[in-house]
Design a protein around this motif. Sequence first.
Motif, short mmCIF file in Angstrom:
data_model
loop_
_atom_site.label_atom_id
_atom_site.label_comp_id
_atom_site.label_asym_id
_atom_site.label_seq_id
_atom_site.Cartn_x
_atom_site.Cartn_y
_atom_site.Cartn_z
N ILE A 146 -0.45 4.78 -1.00
CA ILE A 146 0.65 4.29 -1.82
C ILE A 146 0.32 2.84 -2.14
CG2 ILE A 146 3.09 3.64 -1.87
CD1 ILE A 146 3.69 6.05 -0.11
N ILE A 147 0.18 2.52 -3.43
CA ILE A 147 -0.11 1.16 -3.85
C ILE A 147 1.21 0.49 -4.22
CG2 ILE A 147 -1.43 -0.30 -5.42
CD1 ILE A 147 -3.19 1.44 -3.69
N ALA A 148 1.56 -0.56 -3.48
CA ALA A 148 2.83 -1.25 -3.73
C ALA A 148 2.64 -2.74 -3.43
CB ALA A 148 3.93 -0.67 -2.84
N GLY A 149 2.82 -3.58 -4.43
CA GLY A 149 2.68 -5.01 -4.22
C GLY A 149 1.35 -5.53 -4.72
N ASP A 150 1.26 -6.84 -4.85
CA ASP A 150 0.05 -7.48 -5.35
C ASP A 150 -0.84 -7.96 -4.21
OD1 ASP A 150 0.63 -7.07 -8.07
OD2 ASP A 150 1.96 -8.81 -8.09
N ASP A 151 -0.49 -9.08 -3.57
CA ASP A 151 -1.31 -9.61 -2.48
C ASP A 151 -1.02 -8.93 -1.15
OD1 ASP A 151 -2.56 -11.42 -4.16
OD2 ASP A 151 -1.01 -12.93 -3.87
N HIS A 152 0.22 -8.50 -0.97
CA HIS A 152 0.65 -7.84 0.27
C HIS A 152 1.41 -6.58 -0.08
CE1 HIS A 152 -0.43 -11.50 2.45
NE2 HIS A 152 0.25 -12.18 1.54
N VAL A 153 1.56 -5.70 0.91
CA VAL A 153 2.31 -4.47 0.70
C VAL A 153 3.79 -4.80 0.50
CG1 VAL A 153 3.04 -2.28 1.71
CG2 VAL A 153 0.67 -3.07 2.01
N ASP A 154 4.37 -4.29 -0.56
CA ASP A 154 5.81 -4.37 -0.80
C ASP A 154 6.42 -3.20 -0.04
OD1 ASP A 154 8.40 -3.95 -1.83
OD2 ASP A 154 7.87 -4.89 -3.73
N LEU A 155 6.95 -3.50 1.15
CA LEU A 155 7.41 -2.43 2.03
C LEU A 155 8.61 -1.67 1.48
CD1 LEU A 155 6.96 -4.17 5.49
CD2 LEU A 155 5.75 -2.15 4.67
N ALA A 156 9.50 -2.35 0.79
CA ALA A 156 10.66 -1.67 0.21
C ALA A 156 10.21 -0.64 -0.82
CB ALA A 156 11.62 -2.67 -0.42
N THR A 157 9.33 -1.06 -1.73
CA THR A 157 8.81 -0.13 -2.74
C THR A 157 8.04 1.01 -2.08
OG1 THR A 157 8.65 -1.90 -4.39
CG2 THR A 157 7.29 0.06 -4.74
N ALA A 158 7.24 0.70 -1.06
CA ALA A 158 6.45 1.72 -0.38
C ALA A 158 7.33 2.74 0.32
CB ALA A 158 5.50 1.06 0.62
N LEU A 159 8.41 2.30 0.96
CA LEU A 159 9.30 3.23 1.65
C LEU A 159 10.04 4.12 0.66
CD1 LEU A 159 10.71 0.94 4.49
CD2 LEU A 159 9.28 2.98 4.79
N HIS A 160 10.46 3.55 -0.46
CA HIS A 160 11.07 4.38 -1.50
C HIS A 160 10.08 5.43 -1.99
CE1 HIS A 160 15.05 2.66 -2.27
NE2 HIS A 160 14.53 1.47 -2.05
N ALA A 161 8.83 5.04 -2.18
CA ALA A 161 7.80 5.99 -2.63
C ALA A 161 7.54 7.07 -1.58
CB ALA A 161 6.50 5.24 -2.95
N LEU A 162 7.64 6.69 -0.31
CA LEU A 162 7.45 7.66 0.77
C LEU A 162 8.52 8.75 0.69
CD1 LEU A 162 5.51 7.91 3.23
CD2 LEU A 162 7.29 6.81 4.59
N HIS A 163 9.74 8.36 0.36
CA HIS A 163 10.80 9.35 0.18
C HIS A 163 10.58 10.19 -1.07
CE1 HIS A 163 14.61 10.70 -1.63
NE2 HIS A 163 14.92 11.04 -0.39
N ASP A 164 10.29 9.51 -2.19
CA ASP A 164 10.19 10.22 -3.47
C ASP A 164 8.97 11.14 -3.52
OD1 ASP A 164 12.42 8.80 -4.19
OD2 ASP A 164 11.34 7.31 -5.38
N ARG A 165 7.86 10.73 -2.92
CA ARG A 165 6.63 11.50 -3.01
C ARG A 165 6.53 12.58 -1.93
NH1 ARG A 165 1.01 8.25 -3.24
NH2 ARG A 165 2.25 7.17 -4.86
N TYR A 166 7.04 12.29 -0.73
CA TYR A 166 6.85 13.22 0.39
C TYR A 166 8.16 13.76 0.95
CZ TYR A 166 2.25 11.03 0.34
OH TYR A 166 1.02 10.55 -0.05
N GLY A 167 9.29 13.31 0.41
CA GLY A 167 10.58 13.79 0.89
C GLY A 167 10.95 13.26 2.25
#
Length: 224
Positions: free
Chosen positions: A125-146
């Motif tokens: 999951i690619i989220a953020g520029d220099d560091h991982v955007d954890l909020a975006t990544a967690l939302h993607a974890l729900h949307d992509r994998y349920g």
Amino acid sequence: MLPHVTLHNAVSLDGRLLEWGMVDMALYYGLIGAFDEQATLAGADTLIFGADHEGVSSDESDATAVERVPGDSRPLLVVPDSRGRVRIWRWTLGQPYWRAGVALCSNSTPREHLDYLKRVCVDRIIAGDDHVDLATALHALHDRYGVKRVRADSGGTLNGVLLRLGLVAEVSLLVAPVLLGDDRSRPFYHASGMVAPAAEIALTLTHQERLAGGHLWLRYQVVR
């Protein structure tokens, strides 16, 4: 949708993380069934430390794909790793705890590391520029994998980031009857560069239970 995130740590009575060899592992992991987790969120440092403790090589440059079993209901293992430090995915997923891995990366993650992840069949999951955007990544974890429920099994730094970003719903602590009190032991919550009241996180106690050996299990809801 943001998954329900529970921090689960074993700590001393003075709030220090208990390292390998200091934790009643059967007692600690015997509690995790209460969280009904669909994903385990682990810090890169936690995984690397565990592999070093087991004497495992920290580089799998020649590793091949990790096999997946259809219908496997075990949790996903999710690791924020913008710098591409975790090179032990094949060994890690060979343990009996997780069905597959997801690396949380950023736009700055080295291409060579992304190629390694593809080779060992670890999703990204690619989220953020220099560091991982954890909020975006967690939302993607729900949307992509349920994924609706996440258990964070990590150190004070990742715990601190998750808490300060308002991404944590619950804090679970297995408190051991021991005091550490030294500068080498790490707090389970680390708010780097912050002082009270900015670093304070309000909690409401929802469960307390006395366990074997004088341990206490405390569960708190994070006050939003």
